[in-house]
Design a protein around this motif. Structure first.
Motif, mmCIF file in Angstrom:
data_model
loop_
_atom_site.group_PDB
_atom_site.id
_atom_site.type_symbol
_atom_site.label_atom_id
_atom_site.label_comp_id
_atom_site.label_asym_id
_atom_site.label_seq_id
_atom_site.Cartn_x
_atom_site.Cartn_y
_atom_site.Cartn_z
ATOM 1 N N ILE A 121 -12.800 11.193 13.707
ATOM 2 C CA ILE A 121 -13.714 12.117 13.031
ATOM 3 C C ILE A 121 -12.854 13.091 12.245
ATOM 4 O O ILE A 121 -11.825 13.560 12.734
ATOM 5 N N GLY A 122 -13.273 13.367 11.023
ATOM 6 C CA GLY A 122 -12.488 14.288 10.211
ATOM 7 C C GLY A 122 -13.239 14.773 8.992
ATOM 8 O O GLY A 122 -14.457 14.610 8.890
ATOM 9 N N LYS A 123 -12.477 15.348 8.085
ATOM 10 C CA LYS A 123 -13.038 15.871 6.836
ATOM 11 C C LYS A 123 -12.335 15.171 5.685
ATOM 12 O O LYS A 123 -11.126 15.012 5.680
ATOM 13 N N ALA A 124 -13.127 14.751 4.704
ATOM 14 C CA ALA A 124 -12.603 13.996 3.569
ATOM 15 C C ALA A 124 -12.478 14.873 2.337
ATOM 16 O O ALA A 124 -13.291 15.771 2.102
ATOM 17 N N THR A 125 -11.453 14.569 1.563
ATOM 18 C CA THR A 125 -11.264 15.167 0.250
ATOM 19 C C THR A 125 -11.093 14.017 -0.729
ATOM 20 O O THR A 125 -10.280 13.117 -0.499
ATOM 21 N N VAL A 126 -11.859 14.043 -1.811
ATOM 22 C CA VAL A 126 -11.746 13.008 -2.841
ATOM 23 C C VAL A 126 -10.794 13.515 -3.910
ATOM 24 O O VAL A 126 -10.945 14.626 -4.415
ATOM 25 N N ILE A 127 -9.810 12.684 -4.231
ATOM 26 C CA ILE A 127 -8.803 13.036 -5.226
ATOM 27 C C ILE A 127 -9.047 12.199 -6.490
ATOM 28 O O ILE A 127 -9.025 10.966 -6.428
ATOM 29 N N PHE A 128 -9.298 12.885 -7.604
ATOM 30 C CA PHE A 128 -9.536 12.213 -8.882
ATOM 31 C C PHE A 128 -8.362 12.383 -9.842
ATOM 32 O O PHE A 128 -8.174 11.578 -10.732
ATOM 33 N N GLU A 129 -7.622 13.459 -9.693
ATOM 34 C CA GLU A 129 -6.597 13.824 -10.665
ATOM 35 C C GLU A 129 -5.407 12.881 -10.597
ATOM 36 O O GLU A 129 -4.808 12.681 -9.543
ATOM 37 N N ASP A 130 -5.033 12.318 -11.742
ATOM 38 C CA ASP A 130 -3.926 11.357 -11.807
ATOM 39 C C ASP A 130 -2.635 11.904 -11.225
ATOM 40 O O ASP A 130 -1.872 11.169 -10.598
ATOM 41 N N VAL A 131 -2.378 13.188 -11.421
ATOM 42 C CA VAL A 131 -1.123 13.766 -10.942
ATOM 43 C C VAL A 131 -1.011 13.653 -9.417
ATOM 44 O O VAL A 131 0.060 13.404 -8.878
ATOM 45 N N TYR A 132 -2.123 13.780 -8.714
ATOM 46 C CA TYR A 132 -2.106 13.651 -7.254
ATOM 47 C C TYR A 132 -2.186 12.182 -6.827
ATOM 48 O O TYR A 132 -1.552 11.781 -5.849
ATOM 49 N N ILE A 133 -2.967 11.404 -7.553
ATOM 50 C CA ILE A 133 -3.070 9.975 -7.250
ATOM 51 C C ILE A 133 -1.696 9.326 -7.350
ATOM 52 O O ILE A 133 -1.329 8.470 -6.544
ATOM 53 N N HIS A 134 -0.924 9.750 -8.328
ATOM 54 C CA HIS A 134 0.414 9.184 -8.565
ATOM 55 C C HIS A 134 1.304 9.272 -7.314
ATOM 56 O O HIS A 134 2.127 8.388 -7.075
ATOM 57 N N GLU A 135 1.119 10.308 -6.503
ATOM 58 C CA GLU A 135 1.913 10.468 -5.283
ATOM 59 C C GLU A 135 1.714 9.305 -4.301
ATOM 60 O O GLU A 135 2.571 9.039 -3.471
ATOM 61 N N TYR A 136 0.555 8.649 -4.386
ATOM 62 C CA TYR A 136 0.206 7.620 -3.410
ATOM 63 C C TYR A 136 0.237 6.202 -3.974
ATOM 64 O O TYR A 136 0.028 5.250 -3.228
ATOM 65 N N THR A 137 0.481 6.029 -5.264
ATOM 66 C CA THR A 137 0.399 4.688 -5.849
ATOM 67 C C THR A 137 1.373 3.703 -5.213
ATOM 68 O O THR A 137 1.083 2.513 -5.150
ATOM 69 N N LYS A 138 2.496 4.173 -4.714
ATOM 70 C CA LYS A 138 3.461 3.252 -4.080
ATOM 71 C C LYS A 138 2.868 2.568 -2.848
ATOM 72 O O LYS A 138 3.260 1.470 -2.485
ATOM 73 N N PHE A 139 1.896 3.218 -2.211
ATOM 74 C CA PHE A 139 1.262 2.621 -1.031
ATOM 75 C C PHE A 139 0.163 1.645 -1.416
ATOM 76 O O PHE A 139 -0.201 0.778 -0.631
ATOM 77 N N PHE A 140 -0.387 1.814 -2.609
ATOM 78 C CA PHE A 140 -1.565 1.043 -3.009
ATOM 79 C C PHE A 140 -1.360 0.342 -4.353
ATOM 80 O O PHE A 140 -2.289 0.197 -5.129
ATOM 81 N N ASN A 141 -0.149 -0.135 -4.621
ATOM 82 C CA ASN A 141 0.136 -0.714 -5.924
ATOM 83 C C ASN A 141 -0.537 -2.060 -6.158
ATOM 84 O O ASN A 141 -0.534 -2.561 -7.270
ATOM 85 N N ASN A 142 -1.124 -2.666 -5.144
ATOM 86 C CA ASN A 142 -1.839 -3.929 -5.315
ATOM 87 C C ASN A 142 -3.299 -3.717 -5.701
ATOM 88 O O ASN A 142 -4.039 -4.681 -5.842
ATOM 89 N N TYR A 143 -3.713 -2.486 -5.853
ATOM 90 C CA TYR A 143 -5.117 -2.180 -6.095
ATOM 91 C C TYR A 143 -5.314 -1.451 -7.413
ATOM 92 O O TYR A 143 -4.449 -0.722 -7.866
ATOM 93 N N THR A 144 -6.508 -1.618 -7.972
ATOM 94 C CA THR A 144 -6.944 -0.818 -9.111
ATOM 95 C C THR A 144 -7.984 0.154 -8.566
ATOM 96 O O THR A 144 -8.972 -0.264 -7.960
ATOM 97 N N PHE A 145 -7.740 1.438 -8.759
ATOM 98 C CA PHE A 145 -8.670 2.439 -8.245
ATOM 99 C C PHE A 145 -8.599 3.695 -9.102
ATOM 100 O O PHE A 145 -7.606 3.944 -9.776
ATOM 101 N N ASP A 146 -9.687 4.456 -9.063
ATOM 102 C CA ASP A 146 -9.775 5.695 -9.847
ATOM 103 C C ASP A 146 -9.704 6.940 -8.984
ATOM 104 O O ASP A 146 -9.613 8.049 -9.495
ATOM 105 N N ARG A 147 -9.812 6.767 -7.695
ATOM 106 C CA ARG A 147 -9.826 7.929 -6.797
ATOM 107 C C ARG A 147 -9.300 7.527 -5.424
ATOM 108 O O ARG A 147 -9.328 6.364 -5.049
ATOM 109 N N LEU A 148 -8.832 8.526 -4.724
ATOM 110 C CA LEU A 148 -8.358 8.367 -3.354
ATOM 111 C C LEU A 148 -9.206 9.230 -2.439
ATOM 112 O O LEU A 148 -9.741 10.271 -2.857
#
Length: 191
Positions: A121-148
């Motif tokens: 159980i927790g609290k979610a934050t949706v990340i749309f901004e490319d600058v923040y998404i970029h921090e995580y792309t190395k973990f999800f480079n096999n996917y196409t996505f617009d938000r985390l």
């Protein structure tokens, strides 16, 4: 037990008293650290290619979604935080709509091969901004996505594995070559 007052309410207390499970629940909730992931939990999450994600409206209308991909689709940032890409689906956006007004979420992590479950159980934050998404792309480079979606963990508990074998048996019987390619059309009533 003080830390769990935000998780449990009077209904939980009433149910435990009615069904005489209060001492058992108190025991487990006292000895387990339910505030963060431990090493075994992190390993389990990191090795699974799927999880179940629940959101709800402010009125309590629940939505439950299966989230799947490659192993590690749910990435452990640290023992108090998880992140995953929100992948394109049918465009109805049950989860995203709920998260617009209510950031409280629940995840069920089920490892059918090892008969283990975690409830988070927790609290979610949706990340749309490319600058923040970029921090995580190395973990999800096999996917196409617009938000985390980032999950800050409030509560985690190994869930009772009783009866998980039923699903494991079904999974083992699954034959990819015999799957019904028209199942979605049938479920929608199109054919």
């Amino acid at each position: 037990m003080e830390k769990l007052k935000k998780i449990f309410h009077k209904g939980h207390e009433n149910a435990r008293n009615r069904y005489k499970t209060k001492s058992n629940a108190d025991y487990w909730l006292e000895i387990l650290d339910t505030s963060q992931l431990n090493t075994a939990m992190i390993e389990m999450i990191s090795n699974l290619p799927y999880f179940f994600f629940a959101t709800s409206s402010l009125e309590g209308q629940p939505h439950l979604n299966f989230k799947g991909g490659n192993k590690g689709i749910l990435h452990v940032v640290n023992n108090k935080q998880l992140v995953f890409p929100d992948l394109a689906g049918n465009g109805i956006l049950h989860s995203m709509g709920d998260l617009e007004i209510n950031n409280k979420v629940s995840l069920l992590i089920a490892d059918f091969n090892h008969n283990a479950r975690l409830k988070i159980i927790g609290k979610a934050t949706v990340i749309f901004e490319d600058v923040y998404i970029h921090e995580y792309t190395k973990f999800f480079n096999n996917y196409t996505f617009d938000r985390l979606i980032i999950i800050d963990i409030d509560y985690v508990l190994p869930n009772c594995p009783k009866n998980m074998y039923v699903l494991k048996d079904d999974i083992e019987k699954f034959d990819k070559n015999k799957k019904d390619l028209n199942i979605i059309q049938k479920l929608c009533g199109f054919i």
